[in-house]
Design a protein around this motif. Structure first.
Motif, PDB file in Angstrom:
ATOM      1  N   UNK A  27       0.806  -1.218   0.000  1.00 57.62           N
ATOM      2  CA  UNK A  27       0.000   0.000   0.000  1.00 57.62           C
ATOM      3  C   UNK A  27       0.838   1.267   0.000  1.00 57.62           C
ATOM      4  N   UNK A  28       2.163   1.115   0.067  1.00 57.50           N
ATOM      5  CA  UNK A  28       3.023   2.291   0.102  1.00 57.50           C
ATOM      6  C   UNK A  28       4.188   2.139  -0.866  1.00 57.50           C
ATOM      7  N   UNK A  29       4.633   3.266  -1.399  1.00 57.55           N
ATOM      8  CA  UNK A  29       5.868   3.352  -2.169  1.00 57.55           C
ATOM      9  C   UNK A  29       6.680   4.495  -1.592  1.00 57.55           C
ATOM     10  N   UNK A  30       7.966   4.498  -1.904  1.00 51.72           N
ATOM     11  CA  UNK A  30       8.865   5.476  -1.302  1.00 51.72           C
ATOM     12  C   UNK A  30       9.627   6.230  -2.381  1.00 51.72           C
ATOM     13  N   UNK A  31       9.689   7.535  -2.218  1.00 55.34           N
ATOM     14  CA  UNK A  31      10.517   8.391  -3.077  1.00 55.34           C
ATOM     15  C   UNK A  31      11.759   8.768  -2.286  1.00 55.34           C
ATOM     16  N   UNK A  32      12.903   8.527  -2.860  1.00 58.13           N
ATOM     17  CA  UNK A  32      14.171   8.855  -2.210  1.00 58.13           C
ATOM     18  C   UNK A  32      14.822  10.019  -2.928  1.00 58.13           C
ATOM     19  N   UNK A  33      15.156  11.062  -2.161  1.00 54.86           N
ATOM     20  CA  UNK A  33      15.793  12.269  -2.705  1.00 54.86           C
ATOM     21  C   UNK A  33      17.184  12.356  -2.099  1.00 54.86           C
ATOM     22  N   UNK A  34      18.196  12.233  -2.945  1.00 54.30           N
ATOM     23  CA  UNK A  34      19.578  12.238  -2.470  1.00 54.30           C
ATOM     24  C   UNK A  34      20.150  13.655  -2.537  1.00 54.30           C
ATOM     25  N   UNK A  35      20.953  14.037  -1.527  1.00 52.85           N
ATOM     26  CA  UNK A  35      21.616  15.351  -1.581  1.00 52.85           C
ATOM     27  C   UNK A  35      22.614  15.419  -2.731  1.00 52.85           C
TER      28      UNK A  35
END
Length: 325
Positions: free
Chosen positions: A80-88
């Motif tokens: 039910x969930x997905x994840x967005x990863x934002x790298x510096x």
């Protein structure tokens, strides 16, 4: 004239008055005695062995059911969930990148909500691997955005992944947790396979115990079997007699073992509900669920008890037929 008197009954010879008692017949030769007694010490021991083996097999099946149901709950929660990863990235504002990624995710179809993890929350996620008390301010810790999928609309994750890559190249990426779902499925299937294997091994051990018990009963009742053959009884009649008696023993042992397993599972669920209010109970529930096996688990336990009885009857009949040959 002398008085002649006939001897009375009390004057009879002692040998005639007290005749020796007839020798008692063995228990298996008495009238209305069963061919295979079920109340002997050997029969009670066999019923106890069947009960113990059934109890162990039912517990294994219940544990496998708990593992499979817990894995199913984990899969449903992860899916039910997905994840967005934002790298510096050097020369970029990480906070602006996070807000842009969030706006793109909220605009995508099938996304019900988005939650941005703060920098402190993202660093706290690394504590199980790096330990606590470390200063991670100088490390390029990625920021995470948890996206909740809508239940009434299908999300186009491929389009969202393309949009994030185009807007934030080399910075944002989408994780749909497919690898974790595959691992959870593999783990659930492994637990189910191990449970089935243990149940089969226990049933095999039950069959071996019945084989030895049946051969012992046949050896102890050899004279009775020979008399039955002499009066015209065939092998099928004798096999049915042994099968009926051993089926009753198996039914008794299977019922005791399955009943004890049902009581144990119910007691484990009750204790889990009592401990759920504390932190330890929350961790146990997170790992193993609520220890409720459901009606499927209870049905499997009852089925194992019935199968143990049927295995006892079938193995005893087969052993008797082989012995008579």
């Amino acid at each position: 004239m002398s008085d002649v008197r006939a001897p009375s009954r009390s004057d009879a010879s002692p040998a005639r008055a007290a005749s020796p008692p007839e020798p008692a017949l063995p228990a298996n030769l008495r009238r209305n005695a069963p061919l295979v007694p079920t109340d002997s010490a050997a029969s009670r021991a066999l019923a106890a062995v069947i009960a113990i083996l059934t109890f162990l097999a039912a517990l294994c099946a219940g544990a496998a059911e708990i593992a499979v149901s817990s894995a199913g709950q984990w899969q449903s929660s992860v899916a039910q969930e997905v994840t967005v990863q934002v790298r510096p990235s050097a020369g970029r504002d990480i906070e602006a990148d996070v807000r842009q990624a969030e706006s793109l995710a909220r605009a995508a179809p099938g996304i019900a909500g988005a939650r941005i993890f703060t920098k402190a929350e993202s660093e706290r996620l690394l504590e199980p691997w790096l330990g606590s008390g470390l200063d991670l301010s100088d490390l390029p810790v990625p920021r995470l955005i948890a996206l909740t999928l809508a239940s009434d609309r299908a999300a186009d994750l491929a389009a969202l992944r393309t949009a994030l890559t185009a807007a934030l190249p080399g910075v944002a990426s989408l994780d749909d947790h497919a690898l974790w779902l595959q691992r959870l499925s593999t783990m659930a299937n492994t637990f189910a396979g191990i449970g089935i294997g243990i149940v089969l091994l226990v049933l095999f051990a039950t069959g071996l115990a019945v084989v030895f018990a049946t051969r012992g009963a046949m050896a102890g009742n050899r004279e009775v079997v020979e008399v039955l053959h002499f009066v015209g009884a065939d092998d099928d009649y004798i096999a049915k007699a042994f099968q009926s008696r051993f089926f009753r023993l198996g039914l008794r042992g299977g019922a005791l073992g399955a009943g004890a397993a049902l009581l144990t599972c119910a007691l484990a669920g009750l204790l889990a509900r009592m401990w759920r209010s504390g932190p330890a109970g929350e961790e146990i529930e997170a790992l193993f669920g609520t220890f409720q096996i459901g009606w499927q688990g209870y049905a499997v336990i009852v089925f194992i008890g019935v199968v143990a009885s049927l295995v006892t009857a079938a193995v005893s009949r087969f052993t008797v037929r082989r012995f008579l040959r």
